[in-house]
Design an enzyme around this catalytic site. Structure first.
Site, mmCIF file in Angstrom:
data_model
loop_
_atom_site.group_PDB
_atom_site.id
_atom_site.type_symbol
_atom_site.label_atom_id
_atom_site.label_comp_id
_atom_site.label_asym_id
_atom_site.label_seq_id
_atom_site.Cartn_x
_atom_site.Cartn_y
_atom_site.Cartn_z
ATOM 1 C CB SER A 1 -0.950 -0.047 1.199
ATOM 2 O OG SER A 1 -1.942 0.935 1.100
ATOM 3 C CG ASP B 1 -6.543 -2.113 -3.707
ATOM 4 O OD1 ASP B 1 -7.019 -1.028 -3.328
ATOM 5 O OD2 ASP B 1 -5.336 -2.406 -3.565
ATOM 6 C CG HIS C 1 -5.841 -1.873 -0.017
ATOM 7 N ND1 HIS C 1 -4.895 -1.508 -0.948
ATOM 8 C CD2 HIS C 1 -5.421 -1.342 1.157
ATOM 9 C CE1 HIS C 1 -3.970 -0.785 -0.379
ATOM 10 N NE2 HIS C 1 -4.253 -0.669 0.910
#
Length: 310
Positions: A151, A250, A280
C-alpha cells in the site's frame, strides 16, 4: 472464492462513506497500537537504530529461527503514511521473514500529518541507502537486498528505487510492491476504473485514500513529484527487477498495474499478478488465508529466480 452477498453486506457496513480519516487518524493510530501483536519467541527479532545526521530512525530486524536467511528485505509498512507502525506490522513482518526465509528490516518512518512528505520518504531512503552501503562495504547480509512494501509502503519502495537511480548513490536490484499507491488522483476524475469500481464498499474507499493523500502532502506541488506519486516520473528506465501484486477489489488496483506497465515499456523486467477475489490489505489476514499463501508462493518463486540474475 468470490465474495458472496453476505460478505458484501458486511463490507458495505464497515466502509461507511462518512468516515473522515482527517478527523479520526489519531484515534485509529491509538486503536492499532492497542491491537499490535506481541513479539513471540518463535523467531528472532531485535530493534536497531539507523542514524541519518542527528536523526534516529528505528528499525526492527526479523530473522527466521529455524532457517538460515536466503535474502535481505528492507520493508516499508502501509497505513496511508499516517496510521500504522512497526508494532502493528509485527505479524506481517514475522510471517514474511519466516515464509520467505529472509532477514527482514522493518522501518519506522515518520508519519504524516505531523511529518508530511518528504519526511517519511527520506527516512525510508536513508535506511535503504545505509543497508546497501553495509552490504557493499562489509558484505554480511544474506542474498540480494530487496525493497518491499504494501500500500503506502509500496509507494515508498517504488519512490526509493526511483531516487536511488536518480542520485546514483546505490543500486536497487529487486523490488516487491504489494497493492501499491502510485498515483495522486483518487477522485471520480481519476483515469483508473478501479477507483470507480472499487472506491466504495470494500473497506479502503476512494474517499479514505483522498484523505490520506491530503494528510501526507506538504503542498499541492507534491502531487506531481515522482517520489510522492511514482507514476508521475518522466523516466522509468533502469529500475529493479520488479514484482507487483494487485488485489481485484482494491481501488488502487489499476494504478499499481499501470506502474508495472510503465516499467515494462521502459525495458525493465517486471511481473504483474492480480490476486483474484482479494481486498486491499489482505496480508493482514495471516498465512493460513489462501491469498496470503499464494502471495508467499509468488514471492518465493520470484526471489529464487532473482538469485539467478546478475
Amino acid at each position: 472464492m468470490p465474495i458472496n452477498k453476505f460478505e458484501r453486506a458486511i463490507l458495505k457496513a464497515i466502509s461507511h462513506p462518512s468516515y473522515d480519516v482527517k478527523k479520526r487518524y489519531r484515534l485509529e493510530r491509538s486503536l492499532k497500537k492497542l491491537k499490535a501483536p506481541l513479539l513471540t519467541p518463535l523467531y528472532r527479532s531485535w530493534d536497531q537504530k539507523v542514524f541519518e545526521g542527528k536523526r534516529e530512525i528505528l528499525t526492527r530486524v526479523f530473522t527466521p529461527k529455524e532457517d538460515i536467511p536466503k535474502h535481505t528485505i528492507v520493508f516499508f509498512h502501509g497505513g496511508g503514511w499516517v496510521t500504522e507502525n512497526i508494532d502493528s506490522y509485527n505479524n506481517i513482518c514475522k510471517n514474511l521473514s519466516t515464509y520467505t526465509k529472509s532477514k527482514l528490516i522493518s522501518v519506522e518512518y515518520r508519519l504524516a500529518p505531523e511529518h508530511p512528505f518528504p519526511q517519511g520518504f527520506e527516512d525510508c531512503y536513508a535506511v535503504a541507502k545505509q543497508v546497501h552501503q553495509i552490504q557493499a562495504e562489509i558484505g554480511n547480509l544474506p542474498g540480494k537486498i530487496i525493497l518491499m512494501g504494501d500500500s503506502a509502503g509500496g509507494n515508498l519502495a517504488a519512490a526509493v528505487a526511483l531516487k536511488a537511480r536518480d542520485k546514483g548513490e546505490f543500486n536497487v536490484e529487486v523490488q516487491i510492491l504489494l497493492y501499491p499507491a502510485t498515483y495522486f488522483d483518487h477522485s471520480p476524475s481519476s483515469p483508473f476504473d478501479s477507483i470507480r469500481e472499487n472506491g466504495t464498499g470494500y473497506i479502503l474507499t476512494a474517499k479514505k485514500i483522498c484523505d490520506y493523500m491530503t494528510l501526507y502532502k506538504s503542498t499541492d506541488r507534491d502531487l506531481f513529484n515522482p517520489y510522492f506519486a511514482p507514476l508521475m516520473a518522466d523516466d522509468f528506465s533502469n529500475q529493479p527487477r520488479t514484482l507487483i501484486i494487485s488485489a481485484e477489489f482494491d481501488p488502487l488496483r489499476d494504478e499499481g498495474e499501470e506502474y508495472g506497465k510503465k516499467l515494462i515499456e521502459a525495458g525493465n523486467e517486471v511481473e504483474i499478478y492480480r490476486m483474484q477475489d482479494a481486498l486491499h490489505g489482505y496480508m493482514y489476514l495471516g498465512p493460513r488465508y489462501v491469498h496470503v499463501k499464494k502471495t508467499y508462493d509468488l514471492i518465493n518463486r520470484f526471489l529464487n529466480e532473482s538469485e539467478g540474475h546478475v
